[in-house]
Design a protein around this motif. Structure first.
Motif, PDB file in Angstrom:
ATOM      1  N   THR A 285       0.852  -1.186   0.000  1.00  0.00           N
ATOM      2  CA  THR A 285       0.000   0.000   0.000  1.00  0.00           C
ATOM      3  C   THR A 285       0.889   1.239   0.000  1.00  0.00           C
ATOM      4  O   THR A 285       2.056   1.186   0.380  1.00  0.00           O
ATOM      5  CB  THR A 285      -0.916   0.045   1.232  1.00  0.00           C
ATOM      6  OG1 THR A 285      -0.101   0.221   2.409  1.00  0.00           O
ATOM      7  CG2 THR A 285      -1.738  -1.223   1.361  1.00  0.00           C
ATOM      8  N   ASP A 287       0.619   5.686   0.845  1.00  0.00           N
ATOM      9  CA  ASP A 287      -0.235   6.555   1.649  1.00  0.00           C
ATOM     10  C   ASP A 287      -0.099   8.047   1.365  1.00  0.00           C
ATOM     11  O   ASP A 287      -0.890   8.838   1.866  1.00  0.00           O
ATOM     12  CB  ASP A 287       0.044   6.311   3.147  1.00  0.00           C
ATOM     13  CG  ASP A 287       1.507   6.512   3.500  1.00  0.00           C
ATOM     14  OD1 ASP A 287       2.315   6.739   2.589  1.00  0.00           O
ATOM     15  OD2 ASP A 287       1.846   6.417   4.699  1.00  0.00           O
ATOM     16  N   TYR A 410      -3.228   8.441   6.768  1.00  0.00           N
ATOM     17  CA  TYR A 410      -4.205   7.927   5.813  1.00  0.00           C
ATOM     18  C   TYR A 410      -5.301   8.943   5.507  1.00  0.00           C
ATOM     19  O   TYR A 410      -6.251   8.630   4.794  1.00  0.00           O
ATOM     20  CB  TYR A 410      -4.830   6.629   6.336  1.00  0.00           C
ATOM     21  CG  TYR A 410      -3.818   5.527   6.533  1.00  0.00           C
ATOM     22  CD1 TYR A 410      -3.052   5.060   5.469  1.00  0.00           C
ATOM     23  CD2 TYR A 410      -3.619   4.953   7.789  1.00  0.00           C
ATOM     24  CE1 TYR A 410      -2.123   4.048   5.644  1.00  0.00           C
ATOM     25  CE2 TYR A 410      -2.687   3.939   7.976  1.00  0.00           C
ATOM     26  CZ  TYR A 410      -1.940   3.497   6.906  1.00  0.00           C
ATOM     27  OH  TYR A 410      -1.014   2.501   7.076  1.00  0.00           O
ATOM     28  N   ARG A 499      -6.330   4.137   1.968  1.00  0.00           N
ATOM     29  CA  ARG A 499      -5.007   3.981   1.372  1.00  0.00           C
ATOM     30  C   ARG A 499      -5.124   3.243   0.042  1.00  0.00           C
ATOM     31  O   ARG A 499      -6.089   2.531  -0.222  1.00  0.00           O
ATOM     32  CB  ARG A 499      -4.059   3.254   2.316  1.00  0.00           C
ATOM     33  CG  ARG A 499      -4.489   1.852   2.712  1.00  0.00           C
ATOM     34  CD  ARG A 499      -3.720   1.378   3.930  1.00  0.00           C
ATOM     35  NE  ARG A 499      -4.097   0.033   4.326  1.00  0.00           N
ATOM     36  CZ  ARG A 499      -3.873  -0.491   5.531  1.00  0.00           C
ATOM     37  NH1 ARG A 499      -3.251   0.232   6.460  1.00  0.00           N
ATOM     38  NH2 ARG A 499      -4.231  -1.734   5.815  1.00  0.00           N
TER      39      ARG A 499
END
Length: 731
Positions: A285, A287, A410, A499
């Motif tokens: 992920t 952010d 986030y 995210r």
């Protein structure tokens, strides 16, 4: 009469310009291949051109070049002295290695030294060819055009920037073409040349090119009339479409800092997965949204290390099912990370492998003896997450303010984000009460507002333009990156932690194992995908899939803890499912349309109606080219006439060829006066060109036509004179 080719000053100017043109070939090759030692290669080209200019004997020239190449190899690749046994041993040893590699056809074993020698050989041949064109043909038009095409293609399809190079090429090429045309004209008209006479031609030519270049550089310029042609060109192969964006090849990448642009499909296999049902395979992920793409914030926690079979703790807790599921991945590409499904419990690989899990980007990296490891096969145990509808309905907005500071990253948004993006988020969710309802409203927004999934005609945002704003309000056309990034930004505009996630979707089912009740999926580069994870207060992180045509992981179910008597709460409404936009289904649809679709003329009419501008420009260009060819027929007709008449014989062939020569001379500008006899005209032609060939041809023509003795004319003996004269008219 001295030939222009013997004028050393004039030929020196030509060779200097040729050197500059060759340097424009060498520069991008050195830049793109990261070869280095550009100066030494330029010295080799300069030495080769100098010896060609001085007409050094071929044996001496070859010896000097070979010595230079050997010096280069020893100087660059070793620390030995040039005249030493070490250097000789080094050359012989490398030669043996490459000879063995060539005989065994093991091209990968050839050394850098061997490839360097091949590159020098290429430069050697290039210099020889250009020397021939300049010194003997007095024409370099083909090489000039190839240089322009070479730089233009590299500028379009590679990282090389040819903006300044193309200007230099045009300047050098125009000067070179002008000088060579002057040389051909002087030789064709047998005009004596002196330094003063040449200067009277050369100086105005150089001044004209310099003034034209200065005007072109400094005058205001309009923007491009047409969009980037690359997607338009690829559209004819079915892999692209017209559009103003760059074109890349789809697949899993690392750098997401600048999103946008069109993509070409790539069905190269990435891995095979044997699992009970299709899964989304997560990698990492990111952010930090930058208005152009995604980056990762600085690491805030040390990675957690696990061993084979250890229970891996991620932010997605495994579900409560009694039996866990197994997934076996056979890797086709080398990835230094683990692709894992939601609800992962443990990982198993052969050997003493450890697994580094990063809480910052949720990436799992395998390590062997502390170094990154690229696995061939991975076995994963997982249990898919289960979410309670009751818990989701309790995700009230006021709970967002109670979240700890670690969720702030986030909710990050750049200050430059246009206000209308935030306003749109409020508008989409104005009738939603819970955080989950707001997330679902944003997720569903794209399906109901004329957005289009496509890999082509996807623009790259301008310098002052926001990637999400461009997609939401201007193009409404894109692929997973556009949809997923936009959803994350819209959720963050509402202070909902979200995210951006990267990985692969489930791929295409290709087989099944009935005994183990598993299915086998082939996942290719086409299945590289991005989606969204959003945090629901009191529930946890959840997967959301905003991209049109993708339904997300079907195994993420909802536990409906509700009263079935309430019709409004009997079932959570599901998103309408659209067919997967996979390449295989696209191909099947295309095949179906081809078998039952419109006929040839209908397709032609449809193409013309859709590309009116391109068709009009093509027609206009064709007309312009035809007119240009007609006006310049004096130049190219001899190239057609000579081989045509060379293959023909017979009594009438000579007469037709002679009349064709008269027309060509008229096009050349040497017109026959009214009342002038053919023989008088022929003598004038011979005095102009300094030959006796026209008189000979005319005498034979008069003997054939007016003397009534065509059988006495031998066309085979007259061909050479006729060809010499008609070739002179093409200059």
């Amino acid at each position: 009469m001295n030939s222009i080719r013997k004028n050393k000053a004039f030929m020196a100017i030509l060779y200097i310009l040729v050197f500059l043109l060759l340097a424009e070939w060498l520069t991008p090759v050195i830049t793109l291949t990261d070869t280095g030692h550009k100066t030494l290669f330029l010295v080799f080209i300069g030495i080769s051109l100098l010896m060609a200019f001085l007409q050094v004997h071929w044996a001496i020239s070859a010896g000097v070049k070979i010595l230079y190449i050997m010096w280069f190899l020893i100087n660059v690749y070793t620390e030995s002295a040039f005249f030493s046994f070490e250097a000789l041993g080094f050359i012989l040893s490398d030669l043996r290695i490459n000879v063995e590699a060539l005989f065994s056809q093991d091209w990968a074993q050839t050394t850098d030294i061997f490839r360097t020698v091949l590159f020098f050989s290429l430069l050697w041949m290039a210099v020889y060819l250009i020397h021939y064109w300049v010194s003997f043909r007095l024409s370099i038009f083909l090489f000039y055009i190839l240089t322009v095409i070479f730089i233009a293609v590299l500028d379009t399809f590679s990282p090389y920037n040819g903006d300044t190079a193309i200007v230099r090429i045009m300047v050098v090429g125009l000067m070179l073409a002008g000088l060579l045309h002057l040389a051909r004209w002087l030789e064709g008209h047998r005009i004596n040349e002196t330094i003063e006479r040449l200067a009277s031609f050369i100086i105005p030519l150089f001044l004209m090119v310099a003034v034209s270049t200065a005007l072109a550089l400094y005058l205001p310029k309009a923007g491009p009339l047409w969009p980037d042609p690359v997607p338009y060109i690829t559209s004819f192969s079915g892999e692209g479409g017209p559009g103003p964006a760059a074109v890349g090849r789809i697949g899993y990448g690392v750098d997401d800092s600048e999103l946008g642009g069109s993509f070409l499909g790539d069905d190269t296999p990435a891995f095979r997965a044997e699992v009970e049902d299709g899964q989304y395979w997560k990698v990492e992920t990111k952010d930090v949204y930058t208005t152009k793409g995604w980056e990762l914030s600085e690491p805030g926690a040390d990675p957690v290390l696990y061993s084979n079979g250890d229970l891996i703790e991620t932010e997605f807790e495994p579900g409560a099912e009694d039996e866990s599921l197994n997934a076996v991945l056979e890797m086709e590409q080398d990835f230094p990370f683990v692709l894992y499904p939601y609800g992962i419990e443990s990982i198993q690989m052969e050997g003493e492998i450890r697994y580094s899990y990063s809480p910052v980007d949720q990436k799992i990296e395998p390590l062997l003896s502390g170094a990154p490891y690229e696995p061939d096969a991975v076995e994963i145990q997982f249990n898919e997450p289960v979410y309670s509808l009751t818990g989701l309905r309790e995700t009230t907005v006021d709970k967002l303010a109670e979240l700890p500071p670690e969720f702030d990253r986030y909710k990050q948004l750049p200050d430059e984000l246009p206000q209308r993006v935030r306003d749109l988020a409020e508008e989409i969710t104005m009738n939603s009460e819970t955080v989950y309802d707001k997330a679902r409203a944003v997720e569903d927004y794209f399906e109901r507002n004329d957005f289009e999934y496509s890999l082509t005609n996807i623009p790259v945002p301008e310098e002052d333009q926001d990637y999400v704003d461009q997609f939401l309000f201007e193009t409404k056309r894109g692929y997973c990156d556009n949809f997923s990034t936009s959803m994350v930004v819209l959720l963050r505009s509402l202070d909902i932690p979200a995210r951006w996630v990267k990985g692969f979707n489930e791929g295409l089912q290709v087989d099944s194992d009935n005994e183990r009740e598993t299915e086998i999926y082939e996942v290719t580069n086409n299945n590289a995908h991005s989606w969204v994870e959003a945090y629901m207060p009191g529930v946890g992180w959840m997967l959301f899939e905003p991209t049109i045509g993708f339904t997300g992981s079907s195994e993420i179910d909802f536990d409906l803890d509700i009263d079935s008597s309430d019709p409004e709460e009997q079932e959570l409404p599901e998103r309408p499912q659209q067919p997967e936009l996979e390449e295989e289904e696209d191909a099947a649809a295309a095949a179906s349309e081809g078998s039952n679709g419109p006929g040839l003329w209908e397709r032609i009419n449809e193409f013309v109606s859709e590309h009116k501008g391109a068709v009009f420009l093509g027609a206009a260009a064709s007309v312009f080219l035809a007119v240009l060819l007609f006006l310049k027929r004096q130049r190219w007709l001899p190239k057609v006439l000579v081989p045509y008449y060379r293959r023909r014989n017979g009594k009438q062939t000579f007469e037709k060829a002679y009349l064709r020569l008269l027309k060509q001379l008229d096009l050349y500008g040497i017109k026959r006066e009214d009342g002038q006899t053919l023989m008088s005209y022929a003598r004038y032609i011979d005095s102009f060109f300094g030959t006796k060939e026209m008189t000979r041809l005319t005498a034979s023509y008069e003997q054939s036509v007016y003397g009534g003795r065509p059988e006495t004319v031998e066309w085979r003996e007259l061909k050479e004179s006729w060809e010499n004269l008609i070739n002179r008219t093409s200059s």
